[in-house]
Scaffold this motif. Structure first.
Motif, mmCIF file in Angstrom:
data_model
loop_
_atom_site.group_PDB
_atom_site.id
_atom_site.type_symbol
_atom_site.label_atom_id
_atom_site.label_comp_id
_atom_site.label_asym_id
_atom_site.label_seq_id
_atom_site.Cartn_x
_atom_site.Cartn_y
_atom_site.Cartn_z
ATOM 1 N N LEU A 182 11.130 7.093 9.921
ATOM 2 C CA LEU A 182 10.702 6.490 8.347
ATOM 3 C C LEU A 182 9.612 5.528 8.664
ATOM 4 N N SER A 183 9.361 4.818 9.567
ATOM 5 C CA SER A 183 8.515 3.844 9.910
ATOM 6 C C SER A 183 7.173 4.507 10.111
ATOM 7 N N LEU A 184 7.221 5.675 10.942
ATOM 8 C CA LEU A 184 5.939 6.390 11.225
ATOM 9 C C LEU A 184 5.458 7.015 10.024
ATOM 10 N N GLU A 185 6.273 7.584 9.093
ATOM 11 C CA GLU A 185 5.840 8.207 7.787
ATOM 12 C C GLU A 185 5.335 6.927 6.897
ATOM 13 N N LEU A 186 5.820 5.749 6.740
ATOM 14 C CA LEU A 186 5.336 4.585 6.024
ATOM 15 C C LEU A 186 4.148 4.224 6.586
ATOM 16 N N ALA A 187 3.846 4.159 7.997
ATOM 17 C CA ALA A 187 2.681 3.865 8.641
ATOM 18 C C ALA A 187 1.670 4.596 8.288
ATOM 19 N N LEU A 188 1.898 6.240 8.298
ATOM 20 C CA LEU A 188 0.742 7.040 7.900
ATOM 21 C C LEU A 188 0.309 7.146 6.498
ATOM 22 N N ALA A 189 1.379 6.863 5.481
ATOM 23 C CA ALA A 189 1.013 6.893 4.156
ATOM 24 C C ALA A 189 0.308 5.447 3.597
ATOM 25 N N THR A 190 0.582 4.421 4.726
ATOM 26 C CA THR A 190 -0.087 3.109 4.417
ATOM 27 C C THR A 190 -1.609 3.315 4.861
ATOM 28 N N ILE A 191 -1.740 3.790 5.977
ATOM 29 C CA ILE A 191 -2.909 3.836 6.523
ATOM 30 C C ILE A 191 -3.868 4.709 5.621
ATOM 31 N N VAL A 192 -3.417 5.710 5.065
ATOM 32 C CA VAL A 192 -4.358 6.601 4.315
ATOM 33 C C VAL A 192 -4.610 6.187 3.021
ATOM 34 N N VAL A 193 -3.632 5.318 2.378
ATOM 35 C CA VAL A 193 -3.722 4.702 0.827
ATOM 36 C C VAL A 193 -4.736 3.679 1.412
ATOM 37 N N VAL A 194 -4.644 2.770 2.271
ATOM 38 C CA VAL A 194 -5.746 1.406 2.388
ATOM 39 C C VAL A 194 -7.030 1.868 2.734
ATOM 40 N N LEU A 195 -7.070 3.054 3.341
ATOM 41 C CA LEU A 195 -8.640 3.313 3.901
ATOM 42 C C LEU A 195 -8.922 4.044 2.629
ATOM 43 N N LEU A 196 -8.441 4.793 1.859
ATOM 44 C CA LEU A 196 -9.073 5.545 0.633
ATOM 45 C C LEU A 196 -9.225 4.333 -0.433
ATOM 46 N N LEU A 197 -8.652 3.218 -0.365
ATOM 47 C CA LEU A 197 -9.007 2.385 -1.373
ATOM 48 C C LEU A 197 -10.225 1.301 -0.611
ATOM 49 N N MET A 198 -10.200 1.026 0.670
ATOM 50 C CA MET A 198 -11.266 -0.067 0.993
ATOM 51 C C MET A 198 -12.543 0.548 1.510
ATOM 52 N N VAL A 199 -12.407 1.833 2.109
ATOM 53 C CA VAL A 199 -13.696 2.455 2.704
ATOM 54 C C VAL A 199 -14.749 2.524 1.513
ATOM 55 N N PRO A 200 -14.368 3.318 0.288
ATOM 56 C CA PRO A 200 -15.430 3.506 -0.685
ATOM 57 C C PRO A 200 -15.688 2.128 -1.276
ATOM 58 N N ALA A 201 -14.901 1.063 -1.306
ATOM 59 C CA ALA A 201 -14.885 -0.341 -1.960
ATOM 60 C C ALA A 201 -15.852 -0.864 -0.752
ATOM 61 N N MET A 202 -15.903 -0.879 0.035
ATOM 62 C CA MET A 202 -16.542 -1.917 1.055
ATOM 63 C C MET A 202 -18.173 -1.257 1.098
ATOM 64 N N VAL A 203 -18.165 0.320 1.073
ATOM 65 C CA VAL A 203 -19.482 0.646 1.251
ATOM 66 C C VAL A 203 -20.328 0.331 -0.204
ATOM 67 N N PHE A 239 12.364 7.831 1.250
ATOM 68 C CA PHE A 239 10.762 7.151 1.649
ATOM 69 C C PHE A 239 10.561 6.189 0.361
ATOM 70 N N PRO A 240 10.844 5.025 0.664
ATOM 71 C CA PRO A 240 10.394 4.032 -0.427
ATOM 72 C C PRO A 240 9.043 3.742 -0.629
ATOM 73 N N VAL A 241 8.513 4.109 -1.582
ATOM 74 C CA VAL A 241 6.946 4.018 -1.906
ATOM 75 C C VAL A 241 6.707 2.428 -2.278
ATOM 76 N N VAL A 242 7.832 1.748 -2.630
ATOM 77 C CA VAL A 242 7.517 0.311 -2.790
ATOM 78 C C VAL A 242 6.911 -0.299 -1.475
ATOM 79 N N LEU A 243 7.724 0.084 -0.320
ATOM 80 C CA LEU A 243 7.291 -0.526 1.065
ATOM 81 C C LEU A 243 5.784 0.016 1.357
ATOM 82 N N VAL A 244 5.443 1.088 1.043
ATOM 83 C CA VAL A 244 4.024 1.423 1.077
ATOM 84 C C VAL A 244 3.164 0.491 0.416
ATOM 85 N N LEU A 245 3.166 0.315 -0.880
ATOM 86 C CA LEU A 245 2.584 -0.414 -1.518
ATOM 87 C C LEU A 245 2.511 -1.832 -1.159
#
Length: 270
Positions: free
Chosen positions: A58-79, A139-145
Motif C-alpha cells: 500500500l505504501s509503495l502504491e501510494l508513493a508511486l501515485a504521489t510521485i506521478v501526480v506531483v511531477l505532472l503538476l510541478m514539472v510543467p508549472a516550473m518550466v 487505496f485511499p486517494v485522500v492520502l495521495v492528495l
C-alpha cells in the motif's frame, strides 16, 4: 592543509558516530534475546508477519501515485514559470513552502473537517460518491492528495536546482525551431536534462510517503509506517528489525540514485 584535512575527518567521524551508534544499538536489540543469546528470528519473521506485505505494498502504491501526480503538476508549472513568468517565482516558492510551516496535526484536522463536511452537505449530489471513493481503505486517494501537498517543498527545491543548471529557454527554442510542439519540446529537450532533478524529487517523495505516520494514523489508514508503530506494542524486536531493514533499503536506493544521477551527468556531457 593538514589541519583542514584533520578537521574534515573529525567532522566525518562525528557524523558517522551520530548515525552508526543508534543503528548498531538497534541491531543489537533485534538479535540479542535475553536467555537465548544471538538469534536472527526477528529478521526471519518479517515477511511472514501479519500485515507486513499488505501495508508495504500500500505504501509503495501510494508513493508511486504521489510521485506521478506531483511531477505532472510541478514539472510543467516550473518550466512555464521559468520561461514565461519569472517574476512569479517568489509567489510560487512561498506557496510550495507553506507545508513546512503548517503542523501535520493542523493539516490533517483540516482534511478531516472537509471529509466530514462533504457527506453532510453533498449527500444528495453525485459528489457524495467521490468523497466515499477517495476514502477507500484499499487505496485511499485522500492520502495521495495529502502527500502531494506535503511533498511540494522538496519537489520544488529539487526541480528548481535542476532548472537553474540548464538553459531551458535555449533548449525549448532549439526544439521549436526543429518543428516540435510544446509537449514534444518539454519531453524530448527539457526532461532529459532534468533526469537528476527528477530522480531526486522521486526519491524524496518516496522517503516521505514511506515514513509518514501522522496523517495516515489520524485518517484511520494503515500504510507501512503505521503498521510498524502498531506492531511495536506486541512485537518490539520485530518492529525495530523492520525499521532497520527499511533504513538499509533507503540507503541502497540513495546509492542507486546517486549512481544514476552521476551516469546522467556523464551522458549529458558526452
Amino acid at each position: 592543509m593538514a589541519r583542514l584535512n584533520l578537521w574534515r575527518w573529525g567532522v566525518y567521524g562525528l557524523a558517522g558516530l551520530y548515525f552508526l551508534v543508534p543503528l548498531a544499538a538497534s541491531v543489537v536489540f533485534t538479535v540479542d534475546v535475553p536467555g537465548q543469546g544471538i538469534t536472527f528470528d526477528a529478521y526471519t519473521q518479517i515477511f511472514s508477519a501479519d500485515g507486513f506485505v499488505s501495508s508495504l505494498l500500500l505504501s509503495l502504491e501510494l508513493a508511486l501515485a504521489t510521485i506521478v501526480v506531483v511531477l505532472l503538476l510541478m514539472v510543467p508549472a516550473m518550466v512555464a514559470l521559468r520561461l514565461g513568468a519569472p517574476r512569479l517565482r517568489p509567489v510560487v516558492e512561498l506557496v510550495c513552502s507553506l507545508p513546512l510551516v503548517v503542523p501535520p496535526i493542523a493539516f490533517v484536522a483540516g482534511i478531516i473537517s472537509v471529509l466530514k463536511w462533504g457527506p453532510e452537505h453533498l449527500s444528495r449530489t453525485p459528489l457524495f460518491q467521490t468523497f466515499v471513493a477517495i476514502q477507500n481503505p484499499e487505496f485511499p486517494v485522500v492520502l495521495v492528495l495529502a502527500y502531494v501537498v506535503m511533498a511540494l517543498p522538496f519537489v520544488y527545491r529539487a526541480l528548481d536546482a535542476g532548472l537553474r543548471a540548464v538553459d531551458v529557454g535555449t533548449l525549448v527554442e532549439a526544439a521549436r525551431s526543429c518543428g516540435a510542439n510544446w509537449p514534444q519540446a518539454l519531453v524530448r529537450a527539457v526532461l532529459p536534462n532534468l533526469r537528476g532533478a527528477l530522480l531526486n524529487s522521486s526519491f524524496l517523495t518516496l522517503a516521505l510517503v514511506l515514513g509518514e505516520f501522522t496523517v495516515a494514523q489520524l485518517l484511520g489508514f494503515q500504510p507501512f509506517a503505521v503498521w510498524i508503530v502498531n506492531v511495536s506494542g506486541s512485537q518490539a524486536q520485530l518492529s525495530v528489525a523492520v525499521s532497520v531493514l527499511s533504513l538499509l533499503v533507503t540507503w541502497v536506493l540513495l546509492l542507486v540514485l546517486a549512481g544514476l544521477g552521476g551516469r546522467a551527468r556523464t551522458t549529458t556531457r558526452g
